[in-house]
Design an enzyme around this catalytic site. Structure first.
Site, PDB file in Angstrom:
ATOM      1  N   HIS A  67       0.839  -1.200   0.000  1.00  0.00           N
ATOM      2  CA  HIS A  67       0.000   0.000   0.000  1.00  0.00           C
ATOM      3  C   HIS A  67       0.876   1.253   0.000  1.00  0.00           C
ATOM      4  O   HIS A  67       0.628   2.200  -0.759  1.00  0.00           O
ATOM      5  CB  HIS A  67      -0.907  -0.024   1.239  1.00  0.00           C
ATOM      6  N   GLU A  68       1.913   1.254   0.833  1.00  0.00           N
ATOM      7  CA  GLU A  68       2.793   2.418   0.905  1.00  0.00           C
ATOM      8  C   GLU A  68       3.611   2.575  -0.378  1.00  0.00           C
ATOM      9  O   GLU A  68       3.875   3.695  -0.821  1.00  0.00           O
ATOM     10  CB  GLU A  68       3.705   2.325   2.129  1.00  0.00           C
ATOM     11  N   HIS A 125       1.729   4.485  -2.918  1.00  0.00           N
ATOM     12  CA  HIS A 125       1.801   5.936  -2.726  1.00  0.00           C
ATOM     13  C   HIS A 125       3.079   6.491  -3.358  1.00  0.00           C
ATOM     14  O   HIS A 125       3.079   7.596  -3.907  1.00  0.00           O
ATOM     15  CB  HIS A 125       1.768   6.278  -1.239  1.00  0.00           C
ATOM     16  N   GLU A 185      -6.518   6.840  -0.932  1.00  0.00           N
ATOM     17  CA  GLU A 185      -6.378   5.604  -0.162  1.00  0.00           C
ATOM     18  C   GLU A 185      -7.019   4.419  -0.878  1.00  0.00           C
ATOM     19  O   GLU A 185      -6.478   3.316  -0.852  1.00  0.00           O
ATOM     20  CB  GLU A 185      -7.000   5.782   1.231  1.00  0.00           C
TER      21      GLU A 185
END
Length: 612
Positions: free
Chosen positions: A180-181, A184, A262
């Protein structure tokens, strides 16, 4: 594969929208602040006070002291701008500055325990699998389950993880959080997030100024008149209310932008790991844990939009920087009953044995002995030198290393050679990616010394081949940004292909020149020009590596849409003959790293195997 170029452009568009909204908010704040200052400081004549009530006929506009208001506006704007610049300077180092501001401690492989080593392994796997430099990892001493990625670009990115994640998550769940990071990082969200911190700090400065006057203005009432003391208190209260009102609306903007990013990051994490149960399980655990994702550090409020989950209590959905956990989980696991986590995922703590993640396959061709050694900080500069040694000049190059850095360092390089030299150029570059965190722990002087030595090793035979150029370019871009803030990709200087056409043609000529015959080179140039929709007569027949080095800074600082065109050009050029030789694979791989272009597993496998 998700179009990360489009998402990066969207993130930059959001940045421009935020700046516009910030400007509007600042103008409104300036108007009200001016009126407040005029009234509280007694800068209006009695007749002007009377005119202020005449809203309908507009006379009050002519009665205002515009000269004084101009000076006051300039002073307020200057103060806000200074506050923004001060915050930007404090965050000028990018990711490391953010991590340290949150109380993070950088993890050292040599001192890591079992759970920390597992975290470092997962980060390495995700970096290699997605084709970005391995970022340094920071541990936050917090029990809430949370994580963040910060930086201006992949070259200076860091990943931060709370202690709670190491204690509570199994390997698959931890991998989902890290993926997930990484999304980003690849979606271009990090630069947007840092800009948000600085802009909101500027608005908040007005409130801080009011608080200062409110707290200290009353202390002067014994020496000044009662009216002046009351005016200062009224001014302080008004500025504080205006500043915090601005922060409230700024936080609304921040929360709205953060929430939409998100969902994208969750979807991208599944794309990277091919395992929706991992990230879904992490979100379920956050919902069940008493601490949730809460952070107690005082800087958590201004950086709340950076995190994997809500870092602050959710007072209202309008100000929430993340969508509700239930909504995020149901998108990943539509069969979730809303109460329990997956029983198969709940029984294994963070260090337990779980199946190898899909991303780990990127390590299959890399020697385990070298990987284990590279995870020692001291071995990172040793590997850089070992990767540049070539058999015909090996002894002379080792002698040069001994003169520059000592006999013991040279012997360490020599010990790596039996494992390093048989590797392909592409696999050596992948190993160097693993060495990034160790290289970033060097001092500025040590890095300069290493850079000079690497360049001397390259020039030792009086010529530079493509692989050597790749290593030097990679070293300066990926690690050099740690020591030279000018190398950080903070903004896009070129938004149209026409602005960088000469540099793009140099890149095309360098790529086409790697084809194995003159006829194939011409096919490659034509295919690349067609991808760029340029006329055949615009082609450059050949380009040297030196010319490519000169073009590289312009290419790196292009907007994502332009980089997408460059990538399509490179792919069309190498596919023109349906063959992918080792040199073409190497150039594609290093340009993906330098231009910060994410590679999906299929693309990475194609570059490794030579299939297009």
């Amino acid at each position: 594969m998700r179009n990360f170029f489009a998402e990066q452009d969207k993130a930059r568009s959001n940045t421009r929208l935020l700046v516009l909204l910030f400007g509007v908010a600042l103008l409104l704040l300036l108007l009200v602040t001016n009126l407040l200052l005029l009234v509280t400081l007694g800068l209006l004549e009695p007749a002007q006070y009377q005119d202020l009530h005449q809203w309908a006929d507009g006379r009050w506009l002519h009665s205002l002291p515009w000269g004084i208001m101009g000076v006051l506006s300039a002073a307020v704007c200057g103060a806000v701008l200074l506050a923004i610049l001060f915050k930007q300077a404090a965050l000028g180092q990018g990711g490391p500055a953010v991590a340290q501001a949150l109380g993070g401690q950088r993890l050292d492989r040599a001192l890591a325990d079992a759970s920390q080593s597992q975290l470092l392994n997962v980060v390495e796997e995700m970096a290699i699998a997605s084709g970005v430099p391995v970022p340094p990892v920071y541990l936050l001493p917090e029990q809430g389950l949370n994580a963040f990625a910060a930086g201006y670009s992949p070259a200076d990115a860091v990943v931060g993880v709370t202690q709670g994640c190491l204690d509570q998550l199994n390997r698959d769940e931890l991998q989902g959080v890290i993926a997930h990071e990484f999304s980003h990082i690849l979606n271009g969200d990090m630069r947007l997030n840092i800009r948000l911190i600085s802009l909101l700090h500027g608005i908040e400065f007005i409130g801080h100024s009011g608080y200062f006057l409110l707290r200290h203005g009353g202390g002067r009432r014994s020496s000044n008149s009662k009216d002046n003391g009351n005016a200062l208190l009224l001014l302080g209260l008004g500025l504080m209310l205006l500043g915090y009102l601005g922060v409230f609306f700024g936080s609304l903007i921040k929360a709205a932008v953060s929430r939409q990013r998100e969902f994208l990051a969750d979807a991208s994490a599944v794309q990277f790991t091919r395992n929706p149960a991992g990230i879904a399980g992490a979100l379920k655990r956050i919902g069940l844990l008493a601490e949730h994702g809460r952070l107690r550090h005082p800087n958590a409020a201004e950086m709340s939009h950076l995190f994997f989950a809500d870092a602050l209590p959710r007072f209202t959905r309008l100000l929430a920087t993340h969508p509700p956990l239930k909504e995020r989980i149901l998108r990943l696991d539509p069969q979730w009953d809303g109460s329990s986590i997956n029983p198969t995922a709940s029984a294994t703590p963070a260090v337990a044995k779980t199946p190898q993640p899909k991303a780990a396959s990127a390590f299959a061709a890399l020697p385990l002995v070298l990987l284990s050694q590279l995870r020692q900080t001291a071995q990172a500069p040793v590997l850089c030198c070992a990767c540049l040694l070539q058999q015909p000049q090996k002894d002379n190059q080792l002698a040069l290393i001994a003169r520059q850095l000592g006999q013991e360092f040279a012997r360490s390089v020599e010990r790596l050679l039996p494992d390093v030299m048989p590797l392909s150029a592409l696999h050596k570059l992948q190993l160097l990616q693993v060495a990034v965190p160790g290289l970033k722990q060097l001092s500025a002087a040590q890095f300069r010394q290493l850079s000079v030595l690497c360049e001397q090793l390259v020039r030792h035979d009086q010529q530079t081949d493509l692989y050597e150029w790749c290593v030097i370019s990679w070293l300066q871009h990926t690690v050099g940004a740690q020591f030279d803030a000018q190398l950080l990709h903070r903004s896009d200087s070129c938004r149209q292909l026409s602005q960088i056409q000469p540099q793009a043609l140099v890149l095309l000529a360098a790529c086409a020149g790697l084809a194995e015959s003159e006829q194939l080179q011409q096919q490659s140039r034509v295919a690349g020009l067609q991808a760029l929709r340029l006329a055949p007569d615009t082609a450059v027949s050949e380009a040297s590596l030196e010319q490519l080095s000169q073009a590289l800074p312009v290419l790196i600082h292009s907007a994502p849409a332009v980089k997408q065109q460059l990538w399509q050009m490179l792919q069309a050029a190498v596919k023109a003959d349906q063959l992918l030789n080792a040199q073409e694979s190497l150039l594609l791989y290093v340009m993906a790293l330098l231009l910060e272009i994410p590679l999906d597993p299929e693309q990475l496998a194609a570059l490794t195997t030579g299939l297009v």
